[in-house]
Design an enzyme around this catalytic site. Structure first.
Site, PDB file in Angstrom:
ATOM      1  N   LYS A  74     -13.811 -66.961  30.375  1.00 17.19           N
ATOM      2  CA  LYS A  74     -14.346 -68.152  31.156  1.00 17.19           C
ATOM      3  C   LYS A  74     -15.396 -68.045  30.334  1.00 17.19           C
ATOM      4  CE  LYS A  74     -12.907 -65.478  35.561  1.00 17.19           C
ATOM      5  NZ  LYS A  74     -12.933 -64.953  37.116  1.00 17.19           N
ATOM      6  N   GLY A 139     -21.850 -58.414  36.487  1.00 13.98           N
ATOM      7  CA  GLY A 139     -21.077 -58.730  35.076  1.00 13.98           C
ATOM      8  C   GLY A 139     -20.577 -60.526  36.091  1.00 13.98           C
TER       9      GLY A 139
HETATM   10  P1  NDP Z   1     -17.715 -57.722  34.045  1.00 15.62           P
HETATM   11  O1  NDP Z   1     -17.350 -57.001  32.384  1.00 15.62           O
HETATM   12  O2  NDP Z   1     -18.264 -59.032  33.718  1.00 15.62           O
HETATM   13  O3  NDP Z   1     -18.482 -56.937  34.877  1.00 15.62           O
HETATM   14  C1  NDP Z   1     -18.636 -55.835  35.023  1.00 15.62           C
HETATM   15  C2  NDP Z   1     -19.877 -54.792  35.617  1.00 15.62           C
HETATM   16  O4  NDP Z   1     -18.914 -53.706  36.537  1.00 15.62           O
HETATM   17  C3  NDP Z   1     -20.800 -54.699  34.783  1.00 15.62           C
HETATM   18  O5  NDP Z   1     -22.167 -55.209  35.896  1.00 15.62           O
HETATM   19  C4  NDP Z   1     -20.981 -53.205  34.901  1.00 15.62           C
HETATM   20  O6  NDP Z   1     -22.420 -52.635  34.682  1.00 15.62           O
HETATM   21  C5  NDP Z   1     -20.029 -52.947  35.939  1.00 15.62           C
HETATM   22  N1  NDP Z   1     -19.576 -51.246  35.401  1.00 15.62           N
HETATM   23  C6  NDP Z   1     -18.926 -51.463  34.862  1.00 15.62           C
HETATM   24  N2  NDP Z   1     -18.002 -49.859  35.231  1.00 15.62           N
HETATM   25  C7  NDP Z   1     -18.931 -49.193  35.693  1.00 15.62           C
HETATM   26  C8  NDP Z   1     -19.276 -47.849  36.450  1.00 15.62           C
HETATM   27  N3  NDP Z   1     -18.621 -46.906  35.768  1.00 15.62           N
HETATM   28  N4  NDP Z   1     -20.172 -47.744  37.675  1.00 15.62           N
HETATM   29  C9  NDP Z   1     -20.777 -48.567  37.912  1.00 15.62           C
HETATM   30  N5  NDP Z   1     -20.766 -50.079  37.106  1.00 15.62           N
HETATM   31  C10 NDP Z   1     -19.751 -50.200  36.642  1.00 15.62           C
HETATM   32  O7  NDP Z   1     -16.862 -57.441  35.223  1.00 15.62           O
HETATM   33  P2  NDP Z   1     -16.106 -58.725  36.329  1.00 15.62           P
HETATM   34  O8  NDP Z   1     -17.026 -59.061  36.854  1.00 15.62           O
HETATM   35  O9  NDP Z   1     -15.569 -59.976  35.336  1.00 15.62           O
HETATM   36  O10 NDP Z   1     -15.335 -58.229  36.845  1.00 15.62           O
HETATM   37  C11 NDP Z   1     -15.591 -57.648  38.209  1.00 15.62           C
HETATM   38  C12 NDP Z   1     -14.578 -56.752  38.890  1.00 15.62           C
HETATM   39  O11 NDP Z   1     -14.269 -57.928  39.735  1.00 15.62           O
HETATM   40  C13 NDP Z   1     -12.756 -56.411  38.322  1.00 15.62           C
HETATM   41  O12 NDP Z   1     -13.507 -55.086  39.076  1.00 15.62           O
HETATM   42  C14 NDP Z   1     -12.299 -57.996  38.463  1.00 15.62           C
HETATM   43  O13 NDP Z   1     -10.876 -57.590  38.786  1.00 15.62           O
HETATM   44  C15 NDP Z   1     -13.067 -58.416  39.700  1.00 15.62           C
HETATM   45  N6  NDP Z   1     -12.367 -59.805  39.890  1.00 15.62           N
HETATM   46  C16 NDP Z   1     -11.940 -59.804  41.078  1.00 15.62           C
HETATM   47  C17 NDP Z   1     -11.778 -61.647  41.384  1.00 15.62           C
HETATM   48  C18 NDP Z   1     -10.707 -61.480  42.205  1.00 15.62           C
HETATM   49  O14 NDP Z   1      -9.844 -62.954  42.687  1.00 15.62           O
HETATM   50  N7  NDP Z   1     -10.348 -60.849  42.974  1.00 15.62           N
HETATM   51  C19 NDP Z   1     -12.054 -62.687  40.150  1.00 15.62           C
HETATM   52  C20 NDP Z   1     -13.005 -61.842  39.299  1.00 15.62           C
HETATM   53  C21 NDP Z   1     -13.125 -60.340  39.520  1.00 15.62           C
HETATM   54  P3  NDP Z   1     -23.131 -52.213  33.475  1.00 15.62           P
HETATM   55  O15 NDP Z   1     -23.597 -53.924  33.064  1.00 15.62           O
HETATM   56  O16 NDP Z   1     -23.947 -51.547  33.580  1.00 15.62           O
HETATM   57  O17 NDP Z   1     -21.949 -52.632  32.718  1.00 15.62           O
END
Ligand code: NDP
Length: 270
Positions: A74, A139
């Site tokens: 993206k 994220g």
């Molecule tokens: P990113 O990898 O960009 O971001 C992940 C985020 O999750 C970061 O803020 C990270 O924190 C946090 N994180 C990861 N593991 C943990 C944990 N164990 N505890 C706390 N925080 C955690 O992912 P995306 O933003 O792209 O996606 C996030 C979710 O949204 C996914 O589940 C994805 O499947 C879903 N999604 C759904 C869509 C839909 O159409 N329904 C569309 C897009 C996404 P840190 O910054 O500290 O690393």
């Protein structure tokens, strides 16, 4: 080529991995609903800028109508549109593109994720005007959701494991709204109208610490898996929703951008 072949519009979803994508089935249902003839395929792409550029160029040079972009491309799609094409306001502020098209002879990038989320919330009767909304995560998914939520009237607080990422995100949106940023610890003993899980914790099977966090409604952007996040709020009799509706509604908005026709989502969400 048959007349049907000549009228057929071609679409792809670009990702890596891509086998799990539900987009071909969703778009096929939209096309059936609108009596359009389309071909929508999954396109695996090597994870580097050259590979992504080559896939996008070849697809549109070959007469493709539109492409969806999913993880991890993206941001690359945003960069290509920023440098060589145009961006919608949602894609510009999200710094991420999930929908590519050709507009006025140039590549055009939009981000329909956040508008899909807001449409799904409103369709379930969750009002956002002046409501306190906690977004967990900082994220790409959180970034894409913020502007449409602000435009729908939500008062947003950001919570992220890494505080600096939440602060950067809040700063990027300061011209639209003042957003408070916190670590996830600050969630305990808090109360909101809506909590949105935009972390990937559910995807990776990890649990967030939600002790004494209360909310009238809870939305997990993830779908298709049991969610400890939603289970926590279900115990409080909150409204709970997973991200399947967001997925379908962001797809409908992409389909509309490409064909100028808005498909019904009813057959997929009934
Ligand atoms: P990113 O990898 O960009 O971001 C992940 C985020 O999750 C970061 O803020 C990270 O924190 C946090 N994180 C990861 N593991 C943990 C944990 N164990 N505890 C706390 N925080 C955690 O992912 P995306 O933003 O792209 O996606 C996030 C979710 O949204 C996914 O589940 C994805 O499947 C879903 N999604 C759904 C869509 C839909 O159409 N329904 C569309 C897009 C996404 P840190 O910054 O500290 O690393």
């Amino acid at each position: 080529m048959s007349i049907i072949g000549l009228n057929m519009q071609h679409f792809i979803v670009i990702g890596n991995p891509i086998h799990h994508s539900k987009s071909p089935e969703i778009h096929a249902a939209f096309a059936r609903d609108l009596d359009l003839c389309i071909r929508y395929q999954k396109q695996l792409c090597p994870i580097n800028q050259e590979g992504f550029y080559a896939v996008v160029s070849a697809f549109f040079a070959g007469g493709g109508t539109g492409a969806n972009v999913t993880l991890p491309f993206k941001e690359m799609a945003y960069e290509i549109c920023r440098q060589e094409g145009n961006l919608s306001q949602d894609a510009f502020v999200a710094k991420a593109v999930n929908t590519l098209a050709i507009k006025n002879g140039k590549l055009y990038g939009d981000n329909t994720d956040g508008r899909g989320l807001v449409a799904d919330l409103l369709a379930h009767g969750i009002c956002l005007q002046n409501k306190s909304v906690a977004i967990l995560g900082a994220g790409g998914a959180a970034r894409g959701a913020i502007l449409p939520l602000i435009q729908a009237g939500a008062k947003i607080s950001l919570f992220n494991r890494t505080l600096t990422k939440a602060q950067t995100l809040a700063d990027d949106f300061h011209q639209f709204s003042s957003i408070q940023s916190h670590t996830l610890d600050a969630l305990s003993h808090s109360h909101f109208d809506l909590v949105i899980n935009a972390t990937s914790a559910t995807t990776t099977g990890q649990n967030l610490d939600l002790r004494n966090c209360q909310s009238a409604a809870a939305y997990d952007m993830m779908y298709g898996k049991p969610s400890a996040f939603l289970a926590h709020f279900a115990q409080q009799d909150s409204i709970t929703l997973d991200g399947y509706g967001m997925l379908v509604r962001q797809a409908a908005l992409s389909f509309h951008l490409w064909t100028n026709k808005m498909p019904s989502v009813d057959c997929l969400l009934a």
